[in-house]
Design a protein around this motif. Structure first.
Motif, mmCIF file in Angstrom:
data_model
loop_
_atom_site.group_PDB
_atom_site.id
_atom_site.type_symbol
_atom_site.label_atom_id
_atom_site.label_comp_id
_atom_site.label_asym_id
_atom_site.label_seq_id
_atom_site.Cartn_x
_atom_site.Cartn_y
_atom_site.Cartn_z
ATOM 1 N N GLU A 74 0.833 -1.192 0.000
ATOM 2 C CA GLU A 74 0.000 0.000 0.000
ATOM 3 C C GLU A 74 0.873 1.249 0.000
ATOM 4 N N SER A 89 -0.885 -4.307 -4.185
ATOM 5 C CA SER A 89 -1.693 -3.680 -3.128
ATOM 6 C C SER A 89 -2.024 -2.218 -3.405
ATOM 7 N N SER A 114 -9.030 -10.407 -10.838
ATOM 8 C CA SER A 114 -8.542 -11.235 -9.724
ATOM 9 C C SER A 114 -7.951 -12.555 -10.198
ATOM 10 N N LYS A 141 -4.524 2.451 -1.895
ATOM 11 C CA LYS A 141 -5.000 1.335 -1.083
ATOM 12 C C LYS A 141 -6.188 0.690 -1.796
ATOM 13 N N THR A 191 -7.796 -1.909 -1.283
ATOM 14 C CA THR A 191 -8.843 -2.478 -0.436
ATOM 15 C C THR A 191 -9.854 -1.424 0.003
ATOM 16 N N GLU A 192 -9.512 -0.138 -0.129
ATOM 17 C CA GLU A 192 -10.502 0.899 0.182
ATOM 18 C C GLU A 192 -11.541 1.006 -0.926
ATOM 19 N N ASP A 231 -12.301 -1.822 -2.958
ATOM 20 C CA ASP A 231 -12.978 -3.125 -2.897
ATOM 21 C C ASP A 231 -12.171 -4.010 -1.949
ATOM 22 N N GLY A 232 -12.806 -4.412 -0.859
ATOM 23 C CA GLY A 232 -12.107 -5.149 0.191
ATOM 24 C C GLY A 232 -11.489 -6.458 -0.255
ATOM 25 N N ARG A 233 -11.890 -6.959 -1.429
ATOM 26 C CA ARG A 233 -11.338 -8.225 -1.927
ATOM 27 C C ARG A 233 -9.984 -8.038 -2.608
ATOM 28 N N ASN A 262 -6.782 -7.116 -2.042
ATOM 29 C CA ASN A 262 -5.413 -7.114 -1.536
ATOM 30 C C ASN A 262 -4.711 -8.380 -2.016
#
Ligand SMILES: [Ca+2]
Length: 87
Positions: free
Chosen positions: A10, A36, A49, A67, A69-70, A72-74, A76
């Motif tokens: 990140e 990340s 993905s 970041k 994941t901010e 879409d939380g999937r 990382n």
């Protein structure tokens, strides 16, 4: 030409790689499931993905994304293929 930079950590940390072509399997570049954060330098890109532009995707316009994941939380350490989007 569309281009983006993938970062290992990140906030644009760790190793990075610049990509200017559609890449169906980031394993070929030693870069599977590592990303990340991302900088989109030009063009719009779809970040997938799974290899071969499968799984779930993020579509990003030019800008800095420190970041994933901010968004879409999937997202990382999951990106396995990237494709420039032609609208
Ligand atoms: Ca993956």
């Amino acid at each position: 030409m569309a281009s983006l930079v993938l970062f290992e950590h990140e906030n644009f940390g760790g190793n990075s790689i610049t990509i200017e072509n559609d890449t169906s399997n980031l394993s070929d570049l030693g870069w599977n499931d590592k990303t990340s954060s991302v900088k989109i330098m030009s063009g719009e890109w779809q970040l997938w993905s799974n290899a071969d532009f499968n799984g779930v995707a993020l579509q990003l316009t030019p800008g800095d994304y420190p970041k994933l994941t901010e968004i879409d939380g999937r997202f990382n350490d999951v990106i396995s293929s990237v494709k420039a989007f032609v609208g």
